[in-house]
Design a protein around this motif. Structure first.
Motif, PDB file in Angstrom:
ATOM      1  N   ARG A 124     -55.094 -43.863 -19.680  1.00 44.84           N
ATOM      2  CA  ARG A 124     -55.283 -43.131 -20.928  1.00 44.84           C
ATOM      3  C   ARG A 124     -56.410 -42.136 -20.687  1.00 44.84           C
ATOM      4  NH1 ARG A 124     -51.194 -45.254 -21.170  1.00 44.84           N
ATOM      5  NH2 ARG A 124     -50.345 -46.694 -22.716  1.00 44.84           N
ATOM      6  N   ILE A 125     -56.070 -40.857 -20.651  1.00 41.82           N
ATOM      7  CA  ILE A 125     -57.030 -39.796 -20.373  1.00 41.82           C
ATOM      8  C   ILE A 125     -57.247 -39.001 -21.648  1.00 41.82           C
ATOM      9  CG2 ILE A 125     -57.496 -37.719 -19.027  1.00 41.82           C
ATOM     10  CD1 ILE A 125     -55.615 -38.940 -16.856  1.00 41.82           C
ATOM     11  N   ILE A 126     -58.498 -38.913 -22.068  1.00 42.91           N
ATOM     12  CA  ILE A 126     -58.842 -38.231 -23.315  1.00 42.91           C
ATOM     13  C   ILE A 126     -59.837 -37.117 -23.012  1.00 42.91           C
ATOM     14  CG2 ILE A 126     -59.763 -38.497 -25.646  1.00 42.91           C
ATOM     15  CD1 ILE A 126     -59.186 -41.533 -25.339  1.00 42.91           C
ATOM     16  N   ASN A 127     -59.453 -35.899 -23.305  1.00 36.85           N
ATOM     17  CA  ASN A 127     -60.332 -34.749 -23.133  1.00 36.85           C
ATOM     18  C   ASN A 127     -60.938 -34.369 -24.483  1.00 36.85           C
ATOM     19  OD1 ASN A 127     -59.765 -34.485 -20.354  1.00 36.85           O
ATOM     20  ND2 ASN A 127     -57.893 -33.339 -20.801  1.00 36.85           N
ATOM     21  N   ILE A 128     -62.256 -34.461 -24.583  1.00 39.86           N
ATOM     22  CA  ILE A 128     -62.923 -34.099 -25.834  1.00 39.86           C
ATOM     23  C   ILE A 128     -63.011 -32.584 -25.912  1.00 39.86           C
ATOM     24  CG2 ILE A 128     -64.919 -34.426 -27.315  1.00 39.86           C
ATOM     25  CD1 ILE A 128     -63.375 -36.994 -26.654  1.00 39.86           C
ATOM     26  N   SER A 129     -62.185 -32.008 -26.749  1.00 37.93           N
ATOM     27  CA  SER A 129     -62.093 -30.560 -26.897  1.00 37.93           C
ATOM     28  C   SER A 129     -62.795 -30.140 -28.193  1.00 37.93           C
ATOM     29  CB  SER A 129     -60.631 -30.132 -26.878  1.00 37.93           C
ATOM     30  OG  SER A 129     -60.517 -28.734 -26.890  1.00 37.93           O
ATOM     31  N   ALA A 172     -55.798 -34.263 -25.740  1.00 38.42           N
ATOM     32  CA  ALA A 172     -57.044 -33.614 -26.136  1.00 38.42           C
ATOM     33  C   ALA A 172     -57.324 -33.953 -27.594  1.00 38.42           C
ATOM     34  CB  ALA A 172     -56.938 -32.096 -25.968  1.00 38.42           C
ATOM     35  N   VAL A 173     -58.604 -33.973 -27.951  1.00 37.62           N
ATOM     36  CA  VAL A 173     -58.967 -34.334 -29.319  1.00 37.62           C
ATOM     37  C   VAL A 173     -60.158 -33.495 -29.768  1.00 37.62           C
ATOM     38  CG1 VAL A 173     -60.436 -36.236 -28.518  1.00 37.62           C
ATOM     39  CG2 VAL A 173     -59.565 -36.260 -30.851  1.00 37.62           C
ATOM     40  N   CYS A 174     -60.114 -33.069 -31.016  1.00 40.74           N
ATOM     41  CA  CYS A 174     -61.238 -32.372 -31.643  1.00 40.74           C
ATOM     42  C   CYS A 174     -61.979 -33.382 -32.517  1.00 40.74           C
ATOM     43  CB  CYS A 174     -60.742 -31.208 -32.490  1.00 40.74           C
ATOM     44  SG  CYS A 174     -62.026 -30.484 -33.554  1.00 40.74           S
ATOM     45  N   PRO A 175     -63.249 -33.664 -32.212  1.00 41.31           N
ATOM     46  CA  PRO A 175     -63.987 -34.641 -33.016  1.00 41.31           C
ATOM     47  C   PRO A 175     -64.496 -34.093 -34.335  1.00 41.31           C
ATOM     48  CG  PRO A 175     -65.385 -33.797 -31.282  1.00 41.31           C
ATOM     49  CD  PRO A 175     -64.023 -33.182 -31.069  1.00 41.31           C
TER      50      PRO A 175
END
Length: 235
Positions: A137-142, A185-188
């Motif tokens: 599970r690869i999550i890029n904080i964008s 990718a995820v926008c916090p």
């Protein structure tokens, strides 16, 4: 995988969203590897978690340094034999209101090294291990600043460009991997951290909670998506 305790590496885990992600993942029984380029700050973060009764391990990792990445990958492979979750959280915001065309080129170069090339090298280095175990599970904080519509607005050109490129990297790699490996990718959102400032609308705890679900995706979960608050958003 269910009989194993999943192992998660969070870059930039010594403060802000990264620290909260480390905390919340550990509370969900992940084996947390807290990455920080600064040894003292990283060890203090691990000590802070230990005082809360939360187990984690410090990993000295500078995402700007290919040798540091290589050493980290080797250490994790030798120690654990796998990595289940990679959260590319470390990032910089160096723009100070200048036009991209007028700011010192080193600002863009540093921003791209940290926000794009660091995640690229980490993903590329860990993918063989994930493919070997058929899980990742690869999550890029964008950021919403990385959406294409944001490119027309003034300011933060280097940061915006780095997140736009990170979003592109997410889609490319998601299309290339196979098996039970997810890349998203995820926008916090706008978060009260050193980067977001004290007037931001969200706490680090809220931001981390909105990201965590991507670390627990089932095999039929999404890949190659861009999300905010659990909902898909436009690129």
């Amino acid at each position: 995988m269910s009989k194993f305790r999943k192992i998660a590496l969070i870059t930039g885990g010594n403060k802000g969203i990264g620290f909260e992600l480390s905390k919340q993942l550990a509370e969900k029984n992940f084996q947390v590897l807290l990455g920080s380029r600064n040894r003292d700050r990283g060890q203090k973060a691990v000590s802070s978690l230990q005082k809360l009764g939360i187990e984690s391990s410090f990993v000295e990792l500078d995402v700007d340094n290919p040798e540091s990445i290589e050493n980290t990958v080797k250490d994790i492979q030798d120690t654990y034999g796998r990595l289940d979750v990679l959260i590319n959280n470390a990032g910089v915001y160096l723009d100070e209101g200048l036009k991209l065309s007028e700011e010192d080129p080193t600002i863009l170069e540093k921003t791209m090294r940290t926000n794009l090339l660091g995640p690229y090298h980490l993903i590329r280095s860990f993918l063989p291990l994930m493919e070997k175990n058929n899980y990742g599970r690869i999550i890029n904080i964008s950021s919403g600043y990385g959406q294409i519509d944001e490119m027309d607005d003034y300011g933060a050109g280097s940061y915006k460009l780095s997140k736009l490129a990170l979003n592109g990297l997410t889609r490319i790699l998601a299309s290339e991997v196979s098996g039970n490996i997810k890349v998203n990718a995820v926008c916090p959102g706008w978060v009260r951290t050193d980067m977001g400032g004290p007037n931001a609308s969200r706490s680090a705890e809220e931001a981390a909670s909105s990201i965590l679900w991507l670390a627990e995706l089932e095999e039929d979960g999404p890949s190659g998506g861009f999300f905010r608050n659990g909902k898909r958003i436009s690129w």
